[in-house]
Design a protein around this motif. Sequence first.
Motif, PDB file in Angstrom:
ATOM      1  N   GLY A 142      24.457  40.615  31.456  1.00 32.19           N
ATOM      2  CA  GLY A 142      25.215  41.216  32.545  1.00 32.19           C
ATOM      3  C   GLY A 142      26.046  40.205  33.309  1.00 32.19           C
ATOM      4  N   LEU A 143      25.447  39.066  33.644  1.00 34.55           N
ATOM      5  CA  LEU A 143      26.155  38.056  34.423  1.00 34.55           C
ATOM      6  C   LEU A 143      27.332  37.470  33.666  1.00 34.55           C
ATOM      7  CD1 LEU A 143      23.260  36.130  36.212  1.00 34.55           C
ATOM      8  CD2 LEU A 143      25.222  37.204  37.324  1.00 34.55           C
ATOM      9  N   MET A 144      27.121  37.091  32.406  1.00 38.39           N
ATOM     10  CA  MET A 144      28.191  36.460  31.653  1.00 38.39           C
ATOM     11  C   MET A 144      29.327  37.442  31.381  1.00 38.39           C
ATOM     12  SD  MET A 144      27.139  33.419  31.556  1.00 38.39           S
ATOM     13  CE  MET A 144      28.409  32.722  30.534  1.00 38.39           C
ATOM     14  N   SER A 145      28.992  38.700  31.128  1.00 37.14           N
ATOM     15  CA  SER A 145      30.029  39.710  30.882  1.00 37.14           C
ATOM     16  C   SER A 145      30.867  39.943  32.133  1.00 37.14           C
ATOM     17  CB  SER A 145      29.401  41.016  30.412  1.00 37.14           C
ATOM     18  OG  SER A 145      28.654  40.827  29.225  1.00 37.14           O
ATOM     19  N   VAL A 146      30.198  40.172  33.258  1.00 34.27           N
ATOM     20  CA  VAL A 146      30.918  40.439  34.503  1.00 34.27           C
ATOM     21  C   VAL A 146      31.687  39.201  34.954  1.00 34.27           C
ATOM     22  CG1 VAL A 146      30.630  41.018  36.946  1.00 34.27           C
ATOM     23  CG2 VAL A 146      29.309  42.232  35.210  1.00 34.27           C
ATOM     24  N   ALA A 147      31.064  38.014  34.857  1.00 28.20           N
ATOM     25  CA  ALA A 147      31.729  36.784  35.292  1.00 28.20           C
ATOM     26  C   ALA A 147      32.975  36.498  34.462  1.00 28.20           C
ATOM     27  CB  ALA A 147      30.753  35.613  35.210  1.00 28.20           C
ATOM     28  N   PHE A 148      32.899  36.707  33.149  1.00 31.00           N
ATOM     29  CA  PHE A 148      34.068  36.461  32.300  1.00 31.00           C
ATOM     30  C   PHE A 148      35.184  37.456  32.601  1.00 31.00           C
ATOM     31  CE2 PHE A 148      36.341  36.584  28.148  1.00 31.00           C
ATOM     32  CZ  PHE A 148      36.767  35.257  28.148  1.00 31.00           C
ATOM     33  N   ALA A 149      34.823  38.705  32.824  1.00 31.39           N
ATOM     34  CA  ALA A 149      35.834  39.707  33.175  1.00 31.39           C
ATOM     35  C   ALA A 149      36.499  39.362  34.503  1.00 31.39           C
ATOM     36  CB  ALA A 149      35.192  41.090  33.239  1.00 31.39           C
ATOM     37  N   LEU A 150      35.713  38.944  35.486  1.00 30.47           N
ATOM     38  CA  LEU A 150      36.285  38.555  36.773  1.00 30.47           C
ATOM     39  C   LEU A 150      37.165  37.317  36.640  1.00 30.47           C
ATOM     40  CD1 LEU A 150      33.227  39.058  39.166  1.00 30.47           C
ATOM     41  CD2 LEU A 150      35.176  40.571  38.840  1.00 30.47           C
ATOM     42  N   ALA A 151      36.738  36.347  35.814  1.00 35.99           N
ATOM     43  CA  ALA A 151      37.535  35.134  35.616  1.00 35.99           C
ATOM     44  C   ALA A 151      38.886  35.453  34.989  1.00 35.99           C
ATOM     45  CB  ALA A 151      36.758  34.145  34.748  1.00 35.99           C
ATOM     46  N   LEU A 152      38.905  36.388  34.052  1.00 33.97           N
ATOM     47  CA  LEU A 152      40.181  36.798  33.457  1.00 33.97           C
ATOM     48  C   LEU A 152      41.078  37.473  34.483  1.00 33.97           C
ATOM     49  CD1 LEU A 152      38.961  38.245  30.029  1.00 33.97           C
ATOM     50  CD2 LEU A 152      40.228  36.116  30.383  1.00 33.97           C
ATOM     51  N   MET A 153      40.475  38.192  35.429  1.00 33.32           N
ATOM     52  CA  MET A 153      41.259  38.923  36.418  1.00 33.32           C
ATOM     53  C   MET A 153      41.870  38.012  37.469  1.00 33.32           C
ATOM     54  SD  MET A 153      38.685  42.162  36.968  1.00 33.32           S
ATOM     55  CE  MET A 153      39.509  42.658  38.471  1.00 33.32           C
ATOM     56  N   VAL A 154      41.191  36.927  37.840  1.00 33.29           N
ATOM     57  CA  VAL A 154      41.631  36.118  38.987  1.00 33.29           C
ATOM     58  C   VAL A 154      42.137  34.746  38.580  1.00 33.29           C
ATOM     59  CG1 VAL A 154      40.012  37.306  40.505  1.00 33.29           C
ATOM     60  CG2 VAL A 154      39.301  35.194  39.381  1.00 33.29           C
ATOM     61  N   GLN A 155      42.458  34.514  37.309  1.00 31.12           N
ATOM     62  CA  GLN A 155      42.918  33.192  36.901  1.00 31.12           C
ATOM     63  C   GLN A 155      44.375  32.937  37.257  1.00 31.12           C
ATOM     64  OE1 GLN A 155      43.413  32.478  32.706  1.00 31.12           O
ATOM     65  NE2 GLN A 155      43.466  34.672  32.238  1.00 31.12           N
ATOM     66  N   GLY A 156      45.119  33.968  37.644  1.00 30.71           N
ATOM     67  CA  GLY A 156      46.521  33.801  37.990  1.00 30.71           C
ATOM     68  C   GLY A 156      46.706  33.207  39.369  1.00 30.71           C
ATOM     69  N   GLN A 157      47.951  33.204  39.847  1.00 32.58           N
ATOM     70  CA  GLN A 157      48.298  32.661  41.147  1.00 32.58           C
ATOM     71  C   GLN A 157      48.799  33.800  42.037  1.00 32.58           C
ATOM     72  OE1 GLN A 157      47.665  29.551  41.928  1.00 32.58           O
ATOM     73  NE2 GLN A 157      47.050  28.985  39.835  1.00 32.58           N
ATOM     74  N   GLY A 158      48.698  33.587  43.343  1.00 32.10           N
ATOM     75  CA  GLY A 158      49.182  34.580  44.289  1.00 32.10           C
ATOM     76  C   GLY A 158      48.179  34.821  45.404  1.00 32.10           C
ATOM     77  N   ARG A 159      48.678  35.412  46.507  1.00 34.66           N
ATOM     78  CA  ARG A 159      47.805  35.658  47.654  1.00 34.66           C
ATOM     79  C   ARG A 159      46.720  36.678  47.336  1.00 34.66           C
ATOM     80  NH1 ARG A 159      51.978  36.012  52.858  1.00 34.66           N
ATOM     81  NH2 ARG A 159      52.750  33.851  52.704  1.00 34.66           N
ATOM     82  N   SER A 160      47.088  37.712  46.621  1.00 38.90           N
ATOM     83  CA  SER A 160      46.098  38.728  46.290  1.00 38.90           C
ATOM     84  C   SER A 160      45.006  38.152  45.389  1.00 38.90           C
ATOM     85  CB  SER A 160      46.768  39.917  45.601  1.00 38.90           C
ATOM     86  OG  SER A 160      47.407  39.509  44.395  1.00 38.90           O
ATOM     87  N   THR A 161      45.403  37.272  44.461  1.00 40.15           N
ATOM     88  CA  THR A 161      44.416  36.645  43.582  1.00 40.15           C
ATOM     89  C   THR A 161      43.457  35.779  44.372  1.00 40.15           C
ATOM     90  OG1 THR A 161      46.050  36.615  41.801  1.00 40.15           O
ATOM     91  CG2 THR A 161      44.131  35.194  41.543  1.00 40.15           C
ATOM     92  N   THR A 162      43.979  35.030  45.338  1.00 38.31           N
ATOM     93  CA  THR A 162      43.125  34.195  46.188  1.00 38.31           C
ATOM     94  C   THR A 162      42.151  35.055  46.982  1.00 38.31           C
ATOM     95  OG1 THR A 162      44.914  32.572  46.387  1.00 38.31           O
ATOM     96  CG2 THR A 162      43.124  32.450  47.994  1.00 38.31           C
ATOM     97  N   PHE A 163      42.629  36.187  47.473  1.00 38.39           N
ATOM     98  CA  PHE A 163      41.745  37.091  48.219  1.00 38.39           C
ATOM     99  C   PHE A 163      40.603  37.592  47.346  1.00 38.39           C
ATOM    100  CE2 PHE A 163      40.689  41.553  49.061  1.00 38.39           C
ATOM    101  CZ  PHE A 163      40.114  41.432  50.316  1.00 38.39           C
TER     102      PHE A 163
END
Length: 305
Positions: free
Chosen positions: A94-115
């Motif tokens: 569960g942790l590795m699946s969710v963490a990898f999905a979140l990492a793919l979502m927030v690896q970009g740049q921008g204010r919303s990504t930082t939030f």
Amino acid sequence: MATQSNTRSQFPRHRKPSRRQWEGLVYVLPALVLVVVFFLIPLGMAAWMSLHKWPLIGNPRWIGLGNYMRVLGDASFWSALWFTVQYTIAATVGLMSVAFALALMVQGQGRSTTFYRTAYFLPVVTGFASASLLWAWLSNVDSGLFSPLAQSLGLTEGRVNILASFSPAFWSVTIMVIWKMAGFYMVILMSGLQSIPADYQEAARIDGASWLQRLRWITLPLVRKPFALALILCVAGSMLAFDQFYIILNGGPQNQTVTAVYRIFNESFVSFRLGYGAALSMVLLTILLVLSVIQLRLLRDRGES
């Protein structure tokens, strides 16, 4: 004379440490002191205690490997260890699946990504004890949130105590741990994702590779080392689970959620058999070392192949 000179050239004189090397040692010294004082010395003391019958009051008595022989026939410990393995598998997947999905979502740049990075990481700074107390209150059948919410959504006919039976209680605690720790492993995996050169992804996109193909042949191989680090930390942390099961479930229902560390705690600080508790600790440490070595070898061999 020529022979002597050749011998000297083959075996050069030992050079004295340079000033930079001494400076490096000074910088490393505080960390070495902490490791020795808070890890190596307690580890040696635990190993020494495990060879004794060590009561809370009274003099310890040397029994050699007697505690370890007792571990072999301790059905309660092996039952707790088996439950810990089951929890480790569920929590790690569960942790590795969710963490990898979140990492793919927030690896970009921008204010919303930082939030979103901050929002996903925020539960990590909450202590396990505080998070467990919060989850215990949310799971309370009378004053909590989950049971009335399930009733209002029509999922249950009435209020149900999710902590009264094994499966709901087990998955409730596992979900809490995923919510609490996914942000930590997200940061580790995100650091690996951001180290991948953008040229690789761009070249594959130009060649017509789909998102899944880029993920399979570019992203996953290049994040192997951060993934290995996150996996080892996740497995080790899950195998040492204690707070959440002690605070939320107190080992229940019917002692079905007693982990290996919980069993060690009971032997050492409830029954006051400190020597036997130390022996259980050394057995668990050995199991963790073996698991870590196996994970490193498997990930290294897969990377080399």
